[in-house]
Motif scaffolding. Sequence first.
Motif: not given
Length: 969
Positions: A123-127
């Motif tokens: 959630v925080s880094r990939l999307f």
Amino acid sequence: MPDEIIARPGLRGRLRRFLPQAAPSAAASPAPSAVRRGGERIDAPLEIIDPAVLEQRLYAALDRGDAQAQRAEILAVLRQALADGRAVVRRRFVDEDGSADACVSESAYLMDVLIAGLAALTVSRLFPVSNPTVGERFAIAAIGGYGRGELAPFSDIDLLFLLPYKRNPRVEQVVEYMLYLLWDLGLKVGHAVRSVDECLRLARSDTTICTSLMETRLLWGEPSLYDTLRKRFIEEVAAGTGAAFTEAKLGERDARHRRMGDSRYVLEPNVKEGKGGLRDLQTLFWIGKYLYQVDGVEGLVAKGVLTEEEARHFRRSQSFLRAVRCQLHYLTGRAEDRLTFDLQPEMARVAGYTDHAGAKGVERLMKHYFLVAKEVGNLTRIFCAALEAESQRRPKRGLAFLGFAAPMVDGLPLDGDRISLAGEKQIREHPVDIIRLFRVAQLRDLDIHPAALKLITRNIDLIPGLREDPEANRIFLEILTAEQDPEIPLRRMNEAGVLGRFIPDFGRVVAQMQYDMYHTYTVDEHTLFALGILHRIETGEAADTLPLATQVMRKTGSRRALYVALLCHDIAKGRGGDHSVLGARVARKLGPRFGLTPEETETAQWLVRWHLLLSDTAFKRDIEDDKTVQDFVAAVESPERLRLLLVLTAADISAVGPGRWTAWKATLLSELYYRAEERLSGADETVGAERRVELAKDLLREALADWPKDTVEPYIAKVSRAYWLAFDGATQARHARLVQAADAKAEATPLAIDIRVDQQRTVAELTIHTADHPGLFSRLAGAIAVSGGNIVEAKIFTFADGMALDTFLVQDAVEGGAFDAPERLAKVKVAIERSLSGEMKMSAELERRHRTYPRFNAVSIAPRVLVDNEASRTHTVIELNGRDRPGLLHAVGRSLTNLGLQISSAKISTFGARAVDVFYVKDVFGLKITHEAKLAQIRKTLTGVVADPVAKPVAAAVKRRPRTRRTAA
């Protein structure tokens, strides 16, 4: 679990991992280095997995360049963390004797950290979204067993991706990315992506979804969203629907029981789904939780649903079953919930169960398992029924609701349509009413109120005082021998723990397993089934399957003795001696106590002592041999005993398990019964063996009236005397025509094969006419085995012209029914021809077939060879006992030939994994074998053959270092 089992010396030490550890006091706060899952304290959680280290490694994976390389590195980090964590959990449970409760909690904790870490990264880094909308915020919850904080080592993981509204593209991207990574890890993930409204709507219409939502646990995401679901579930789904939920869950339980065999005493129980398994305990807790909004068994105690003692039994049973399930997962390396036959010995070994006199370690393990399953049955049956009755809160309870006294039936109160007890004061003052309750329910065809069963369970200490009470014993004998089916009340008494305490000898065989792949049920279950079958024989309901027993039962005059004998016939199993001899002593003791007359007691005692005589003689001896029938009649002595023995034997075999009673067994038993009946009535004295031979010859002359006269007498002259006593006239005429057709071919090596399927007896009759030579029996037996046939009887004859006429009765080796498939019949003819011509490499074919059936190797059976020169006037009888395997008869036949012995006939029996093969043999001069050196050589040689040197032990899925454990007395 019964207290007498737990209290045995050394049991707690031996089963440390199978029992719950002492919980910390409520006042003690967990140390900083501990967490909780499913109510269990997990010590040193960072040793299993460190969330901070995992986060650091996952974020470091993002430095790998392109998205594909990043994903590969993320997967590698997760895979390594999963493997390391699982290794720690396994070490704590397997190598350090940790509890199963800790094992399932630690497995859940490991998965929690992995999923939460992956979710945070995704959630925080990939999307990433800088300012997510309300619709883009979601939560991930564990549901089902994982939601309870319990996860067996290789169990499925159930996840709920909880949305505030409908799906949106970003949430779908996150869910898809996470799921594919989890699947690539080798995890079995069940998932749902739903909004709060969707969850509630489905929960109202689907009990399974409703149950899973009741056991949710937030793993990651928006707490407020999760809290909304929980709050609305209680207010909009659970409120006012307790009765419907209870009914639905009990219906699910009953359907599952039927699907799993509807018995908690099956040979290979399913630890999770089977009757008496973990799912039954969960059903009990689900209902209590739904009705009372409690989070643990202790909450049910606070609500008065369970007593402290019952809650303790709940926890102990749950811990034991969890331990068995976890061990199964580790033994097999997969999510295996069936305690299969081949896994039971290894399970017993790692649990520390050793062989004791009269009981193998594996039998002791399974007895413990079945006792726990029985305890689970007590809890679920009594308390689920009580919860059901309470949740339904019917507006009327008969006259009692209107202020009148409850109606009475035979002195006991009737509550609705169920018989009950007035209360604890009643049974304390009149404990005999406990026994009378079951008799009234039987007599009036009534169900027993769950409150009465609960009352009995909580006052079970009253039962021993009834053992010498004449009234209690009189009522019990009425239950056992009533016109109504005794199986139902006796089963209720057994489930409630009354039967085993009222008859302590019966209590010793409750949950007693027989590890032989023949007996499907425990000894107590088998006995109760047998009593039910005896009742159906007496009423005529079993006339289609047991016609002779039904007919004979009408002539018996000792029915009370017969019922008592059947109750006691296996009551002494597992005591280290002959259970027939020991059981007869029990019957002699119980007869007067129940009120039997001296004559009835003597009859019951005799039946128990000799309850295997009829089947042993019919299945293991040649009943065409006059000496066999003579010895049998000398033991039976009277027509009444013969009738009683036949009925008891029919009920006994039929109750062993599905398919154990066959038309072939019925034929053997009826033939012996009729021969013995003739001898006992004196009818046989006027027709001796010689007269029977002459009658058979005359019948054949009539049947061959179309033959030239100069060919009939030469044929009759070359046939041996034993042949005329072995077959009926129609079969002898068929054999004669087969021989004539073979002789007419005038071939150098004549061979004629005739196959007839007898559907009534469920056998195929193979008749082979060929030139006799040493090893013929061995070759024929091998060819039949290679073709998938199982020989149940063989008769071997050599005519004066040197030709052999051998007859084999064959059944399907796998299914046990008639060997009648056209392709099999064609295959066996080709196999016989190839075997006799030397084209077939018999040893290689049989070894290949042996490997096809590895379960033959699951049971260890000590080989035994008995040589008897008294059982027959003309033959030496050799009885072989050992583990069955394809090609056993081929190996035995080859050894008998090498020993210079002639086989005249063979009786072949298989009882699960045990083969019992009996051969009637002579030496090369046609005489009995009497020389001690030769007899010793026979025993030594055949013992080596039966020991099965080809068999290879089943490899254990998990190797463990041996441990020193204390064993129970």
